[in-house]
Design an enzyme around this catalytic site. Structure first.
Site, short mmCIF file in Angstrom:
data_model
loop_
_atom_site.label_atom_id
_atom_site.label_comp_id
_atom_site.label_asym_id
_atom_site.label_seq_id
_atom_site.Cartn_x
_atom_site.Cartn_y
_atom_site.Cartn_z
N GLU A 75 61.44 -78.78 -46.95
CA GLU A 75 60.40 -78.38 -46.00
C GLU A 75 59.46 -77.39 -46.65
O GLU A 75 59.80 -76.78 -47.66
CB GLU A 75 61.05 -77.67 -44.79
CG GLU A 75 61.96 -78.54 -44.00
CD GLU A 75 62.83 -77.72 -43.05
OE1 GLU A 75 62.55 -76.52 -42.85
OE2 GLU A 75 63.77 -78.30 -42.52
N LYS A 103 60.17 -70.38 -54.44
CA LYS A 103 58.85 -69.78 -54.19
C LYS A 103 57.88 -70.14 -55.31
O LYS A 103 58.25 -70.14 -56.48
CB LYS A 103 58.98 -68.27 -54.12
CG LYS A 103 59.82 -67.81 -52.94
CD LYS A 103 59.01 -66.91 -52.06
CE LYS A 103 59.73 -65.63 -51.75
NZ LYS A 103 58.88 -64.66 -51.13
N CYS A 109 25.77 -42.40 -56.47
CA CYS A 109 25.45 -43.75 -56.00
C CYS A 109 24.64 -44.50 -57.06
O CYS A 109 23.59 -44.01 -57.51
CB CYS A 109 24.65 -43.67 -54.70
SG CYS A 109 24.14 -45.30 -54.11
N CYS A 127 19.06 -45.30 -48.82
CA CYS A 127 19.69 -45.97 -49.96
C CYS A 127 19.45 -47.49 -49.80
O CYS A 127 19.76 -48.04 -48.74
CB CYS A 127 21.17 -45.61 -49.96
SG CYS A 127 22.14 -46.48 -51.17
N CYS A 138 20.96 -45.18 -55.47
CA CYS A 138 19.97 -44.16 -55.11
C CYS A 138 20.25 -42.81 -55.75
O CYS A 138 19.47 -41.87 -55.57
CB CYS A 138 19.87 -44.02 -53.60
SG CYS A 138 21.31 -43.25 -52.87
N TYR A 167 64.20 -74.91 -37.25
CA TYR A 167 65.64 -74.64 -37.18
C TYR A 167 66.08 -74.67 -35.73
O TYR A 167 65.47 -74.03 -34.87
CB TYR A 167 65.90 -73.26 -37.79
CG TYR A 167 67.35 -72.95 -38.12
CD1 TYR A 167 68.25 -73.94 -38.50
CD2 TYR A 167 67.80 -71.63 -38.07
CE1 TYR A 167 69.56 -73.62 -38.82
CE2 TYR A 167 69.10 -71.29 -38.40
CZ TYR A 167 69.98 -72.30 -38.76
OH TYR A 167 71.26 -71.98 -39.09
N ASP A 173 54.20 -69.36 -44.46
CA ASP A 173 54.01 -67.94 -44.74
C ASP A 173 53.41 -67.25 -43.52
O ASP A 173 52.20 -67.09 -43.41
CB ASP A 173 53.10 -67.79 -45.97
CG ASP A 173 53.19 -66.40 -46.55
OD1 ASP A 173 54.07 -65.63 -46.14
OD2 ASP A 173 52.37 -66.10 -47.44
N CYS A 194 28.28 -43.42 -50.09
CA CYS A 194 26.99 -42.83 -50.38
C CYS A 194 26.47 -42.31 -49.03
O CYS A 194 26.28 -43.09 -48.10
CB CYS A 194 26.03 -43.87 -50.93
SG CYS A 194 24.34 -43.26 -50.94
N LYS A 234 57.71 -73.83 -46.92
CA LYS A 234 58.07 -72.46 -46.51
C LYS A 234 56.80 -71.82 -45.96
O LYS A 234 55.91 -71.41 -46.71
CB LYS A 234 58.61 -71.67 -47.71
CG LYS A 234 59.17 -70.32 -47.29
CD LYS A 234 59.92 -69.67 -48.43
CE LYS A 234 60.63 -68.40 -48.00
NZ LYS A 234 59.87 -67.48 -47.18
S1 IVH Z 1 65.14 -71.71 -42.46
C1 IVH Z 1 69.26 -69.87 -41.89
N1 IVH Z 1 62.89 -72.99 -42.97
O1 IVH Z 1 61.51 -67.80 -44.57
C2 IVH Z 1 67.95 -70.45 -42.31
N2 IVH Z 1 62.86 -70.61 -42.98
O2 IVH Z 1 63.15 -66.17 -46.43
C3 IVH Z 1 66.84 -69.86 -41.58
N3 IVH Z 1 60.64 -69.65 -43.40
O3 IVH Z 1 63.20 -65.81 -42.23
C4 IVH Z 1 65.51 -70.06 -42.16
N4 IVH Z 1 59.57 -71.56 -43.59
O4 IVH Z 1 60.86 -66.69 -41.63
C5 IVH Z 1 63.49 -71.79 -42.85
N5 IVH Z 1 60.98 -74.26 -43.36
C6 IVH Z 1 61.59 -73.06 -43.23
C7 IVH Z 1 60.87 -71.84 -43.36
C8 IVH Z 1 61.56 -70.63 -43.24
C9 IVH Z 1 59.46 -70.24 -43.61
C10 IVH Z 1 60.83 -68.19 -43.41
C11 IVH Z 1 61.66 -67.67 -42.27
C12 IVH Z 1 62.85 -66.99 -42.89
C13 IVH Z 1 62.36 -66.72 -44.26
C14 IVH Z 1 63.54 -66.68 -45.22
#
Ligand code: IVH
Length: 666
Positions: free
Chosen positions: A113, A312, A406, A430, A409, A226, A117, A424, A115
């Protein structure tokens, strides 16, 4: 209306608004205009207020926020909110895979999946109804942000039909879309507020606001990843998440299953390249073992599951040479240091400059002349310098020290206590600050003069304007000297300047750009003092008498009026015919449509010209063709389908003749 009828109307409005929310937010295919939507919403809000007994628990009115809270309740998580082990290296992933294979002797699947942000959220549903939303907090207990969460349109308040458990929690990430973030930051800057560094900070800042009405206006979205509970439909993650999608949750289609680590690497390679195309930030990939029984077998460490890991993405980084540091003076006088770099390729673009933000950052980096610097492009779009390669530093190189005067000016810079930026102080003389003042003056909500930043700069550089009053002395022969100006554009600009003489006093006062005097303050001052002379002659005590005017604003006003060049500008503007007093007979045609542009098309119950005249009388503008800048398409009978289609594509409000008369309260 009888109780029965009221209930029926509430039911009807609830269903209608839900359907339109779904069309808009899930399908991106709105069937009614924002205006029509807002009208229905207002009606439902009013009915619910008078007859709360008929309000539905999942009413769409919750999407727009309610009363302001004073603080968030802290609530213990039913299941602790764990984090994930993470790595930047592929070797670690091979090790992760090997460790799992040692413990598990059967074939199994990984789910990959994105991740996301943003900030994590746990949503609790009972009998298909959203009961509570909790932030992660310390993992054991989090903040109850239910009212804020309810304003996020992609989070279902009530689930659609489906075999969902009576009681479960679903977790996910709240993000701000990149496009929404860009627009939102732009607005903040225009309002003189400091922009957020990246969409994640903006999302988490938004969710922590106590006024849900404000949260409702932020472009937030939520992806779920989740599911937790006792009676989940399947014994595996992928299948449950796919099922949850059917209940109405936003589960990303990017979720994929693989039978081995090679598939995982393929997924990583794909998203490392494609992630720039997404409308939200991701900082990596999450890899999970799919089967719950196997997850159980693998177990947990104190902080995180052993059946999942986050890979990451490294922020793209390169080393290049610092050529020099230059300094930019902004419209507010803030001085920003900029590193000019030997051009270098980084994540798809050539980087030549990086912002150094302020003097503290230069100090923290201990930057020296011609240093080799590490440049990184992270979540933010503007690259930043994250370090210096000390081995390559020339032993004679001098330390970079922040300028004292500055660059525009020559005035000595000042730094206010507790602030990072140098300023400034030469606010009214200015050059970049003068240009900034002119840009403010001509703004839509101010004098609404049709002139761009580039034209202002050109006129300033050619010494045709040195302040806002000079705009009113421009002649056709001046403008013809500018690149690209022909009769039509010259005429357009001059008539727009001429039109601005009718702008009412409160907006003129706002346009002057007096520090701390925004739109609301200007309007309060204008209605209290009624004309500029009484305002200019007001004592501190008199100023403080005005609602919402405190010492800061009072001093700023007095400082402004004490400057003889400001007074001269005001006197000149007055002789050119600008409005410096309140005109009281605007009752017949209030400025209700100010700044709004209309395309009028089709047949109406009265001549089209009559409608167009009303638009201008109420302060709006008629335009002939639809563009992204058009605010409303006023659609009559037998209107051409092409126009309709274009308006729909550009998300422009399409309103009827009746809607229009509601807009002007007729
Ligand atoms: S699963 C027990 N899936 O990443 C597993 N987390 O570093 C629970 N996050 O606290 C997390 N995308 O805020 C999961 N596809 C994803 C995610 C994800 C972002 C974040 C989440 C978690 C943190 C962990």
């Amino acid at each position: 209306m009888e109780a029965k009828e009221i209930k029926a109307r509430i039911d009807f409005l609830t269903d209608e608004l839900k359907r339109h929310n779904y069309n808009y937010y899930q399908l991106s295919k709105p069937q009614i205009s924002d205006f029509e939507f807002d009208t229905l919403m207002l009606e439902l809000q009013n009915l619910e207020k008078s007859f709360p007994q008929f309000a539905h628990i999942d009413s769409p009115t919750q999407r727009v926020g309610g009363d302001i809270q004073t603080s968030f309740k802290t609530v213990k998580h039913r299941y602790p909110m764990l984090s994930l082990g993470n790595t930047y290296s592929r070797e670690d992933l091979i090790e992760f895979d090997n460790r799992i294979r040692k413990q598990i002797n059967v074939d199994f699947e990984y789910v990959c999946e994105l991740k996301f942000d943003g900030l994590s959220i746990g949503l609790h549903y009972e009998n298909g109804i959203l009961i509570q939303g909790l932030t992660r907090g310390d993992g054991t207990q989090g903040d109850d942000v239910t009212t804020n969460v309810k304003t996020i349109r992609s989070i279902p308040l009530q689930l659609k039909e489906g075999a969902f458990p009576d009681d479960f929690e679903i977790r996910g990430e709240i993000v701000m879309t990149r496009s929404g973030f860009a627009k939102f930051n732009h607005q903040r800057i225009a309002q003189g507020k400091s922009p957020f560094a990246n969409p994640r900070n903006a999302a988490s800042g938004s969710l922590k606001m106590l006024d849900a009405k404000l949260v409702a206006k932020r472009p937030l979205d939520c992806y779920l990843y989740y599911l937790l509970g006792d009676n989940l439909p399947y014994q595996s993650h992928y299948e449950n998440m796919s099922e949850a999608r059917k209940w109405g949750f936003k589960v990303s289609n990017s979720m994929k299953k693989y039978s081995g680590i090679e598939g995982v690497f393929h997924y990583i390679d794909y998203w490392d390249k494609e992630r720039n195309e997404l409308d939200f930030d991701i900082d990596g990939i999450v890899i999970k073992v799919n089967d719950y029984a196997l997850q159980q077998q693998l177990g947990y460490t104190a902080k995180s599951p052993r059946w999942a890991i986050a890979y990451k993405f490294k922020a793209a980084q390169v080393v290049t040479k610092l050529l020099n540091v230059s300094y930019q003076v902004g419209r507010t006088g803030a001085v920003t240091p900029v590193a000019n770099l030997e051009p270098v390729h980084l994540a798809g673009t050539t980087v030549k400059r990086a912002s150094l933000h302020n003097a503290d950052i230069i100090e923290a980096l201990d930057l020296h002349e011609h240093d080799y610097v590490k440049v990184e492009k992270g979540g933010e779009i503007i690259p930043k310098i994250v370090g210096v390669d000390l081995k390559k530093r020339d032993s004679n190189a001098a330390k970079i020290s922040f300028i004292t005067h500055c660059p525009e000016c020559g005035t000595a810079l000042v730094r206010n206590e507790g602030e990072a930026a140098f300023y400034c102080p030469n606010e009214y003389h200015c050059p970049p600050q003068i240009k900034g003042k002119i840009e403010h003056f001509v703004g839509r909500k101010m004098m609404d003069i049709n002139i761009g930043e580039a034209t202002i700069a050109a006129l300033f550089d050619k010494q045709m304007i040195a302040n806002v009053a000079d705009l009113y002395t421009l002649k056709p022969e001046d403008l013809f000297q500018l690149d690209g100006f022909r009769s039509k554009s010259v005429f357009k600009l001059l008539s727009s300047i001429e039109d601005s003489k009718k702008v009412p006093f409160p907006r003129v006062l706002f346009a002057l750009g007096i520090r701390f005097v925004g739109e609301t303050v200007a309007s309060k001052l204008a209605s209290y003092f009624e004309n500029i002379d009484s305002l200019m002659n007001a004592t501190t005590m008199e100023l403080l008498m005005v609602d919402d005017i405190g010492e800061r604003i009072a001093f700023s006003l007095q400082e402004y009026f004490a400057d003889s060049s400001n007074r001269e500008i005001i006197n000149r503007l007055r002789t050119y015919g600008l409005q410096f007093e309140i005109i009281k007979n605007t009752v017949e045609f209030p400025d209700l449509l100010h700044g709004k542009s209309f395309v009028v098309s089709g047949k109406f119950s009265r001549p089209r010209d009559e409608i167009k005249k009303l638009i201008t009388q109420y302060g709006g503008k008629n335009v002939s063709a639809i563009s992204s800048k058009t605010n409303f398409l006023l659609a009559g009978d037998k209107m051409g389908p092409a126009k309709l289609k274009k308006a729909e594509a550009l998300n422009i409000d399409i309103i009827s003749e009746d809607d229009f008369f509601k807009l002007i309260n007729k």
